[in-house]
Enzyme design. Sequence first.
Site: not given
Lengths: 290, 131
Positions: A94, A89-92
């Site tokens: 996406f 995760g931690l990709c907005g």
Amino acid sequence: MASLKELKNRIASVKATQKITKAMQMVAAAKLRRAQEAAVAARPYARRLGVVVANLAAAMDGRDDAPLLLAGTGRDDVHLLVVCTAERGLCGGFNSSIVRLAREHAAALIAAGKTVKILTVGKKGADALKREHGNRIIDRVELRGIKTVSFDIAVDLGKRVVELYEAGEFDVCTLFYSEFKSVIQQIPTARQLLPVRVEAPAAAIETDYEFEPDEADILETLLPRYVSVALFSALLENAAGEMGAKMTAMDNATRNAGDMIDRLSITYNRTRQAKITTELVEIISGAEAL
Amino acid sequence: MATFKFELVSPERLILSVDAEQVDLPGSEGDFGVLAGHAPFLTTLKTGIITVKAGGAVSRIYVRGGFADVNASGLTVLAEKAVPELDFGPAVAAAELAVVETIVVEARTEEARYRAIAVREEVKVAIAAIG
């Protein structure tokens, strides 16, 4: 009003977070460059293969010995959704935007009375679809620990999809992934994988092609590879998109942390000054009282 | 001598793009050579060696799982695996043998197994030729 000590701790903690997001952004930027190069380098093969398959399919047009992968099962009852997402995760937005598209698609199919099966590639997609469609997920592929997407992974995946298809497990297969437009723009995309749908063939089709062995035999070996290549390019686009999205998300996070530190520092200074003033007032009024 | 465009592409990248005078390829139904102005032709390839004559120099390339497309714009070879002679060492040979060995082991039908064994023999011959 928070005490000075609390404020100080809070500032230190936000600073630490900022350092992490900053580092993640830089890592993503470095990985993005590599992923982007890989995605671009893989395009010539996919494009040429597309052209060749289009030529072959045009030559096969109207013949009834077309391979199963091209002709389809003639039914439209069972749909397989291959949902490719990132491993982390931690990709907005996406992952969630890919999952949302897949979910809408699944809902529409279910409403139309079709059976839906789901194959997830990447942990995040499985996590997000587990609650609503848990019993529809027939398999999940995790890419954990894989640094660069190699063609072998796509071949394994393609083989699995083709085997399921030949075993009559589904009639139509749709691939969900995110197309990498630019660092700040990734477009969630649905693409029909099986039966192979040929994009409008190039303008100049050579009709006097000679084939060795004949068209049907070549297609027989070529179509499974076409499926693998489609999966491969989806995985590569995803890898680049994930890094792009992560970079943007982490850049925002770093900036937000900076703003937060500024605000907290102002509050901290004001509180400190207020405290000094209060102390002075106390001392002066104490002295005056004497 | 007239030249034509020869491109060798693997799924990962474009390996070679040259103007060649002649390219000899191991077609699945027999070896064949391509010169400028060849008729449109599409064939699968055996595992083997491609010989490229370009600018007076001759180079050889190992290919597996490929097919060749000859048309007016030139010759395009799409190969699952392609290694130029210079990069072909014992490590590559061992890796290739391991790959075909797993295909033989994983083959489930009799027919697939025979085909896989044939491929394995082709790989051995190709390795002996280039090594």
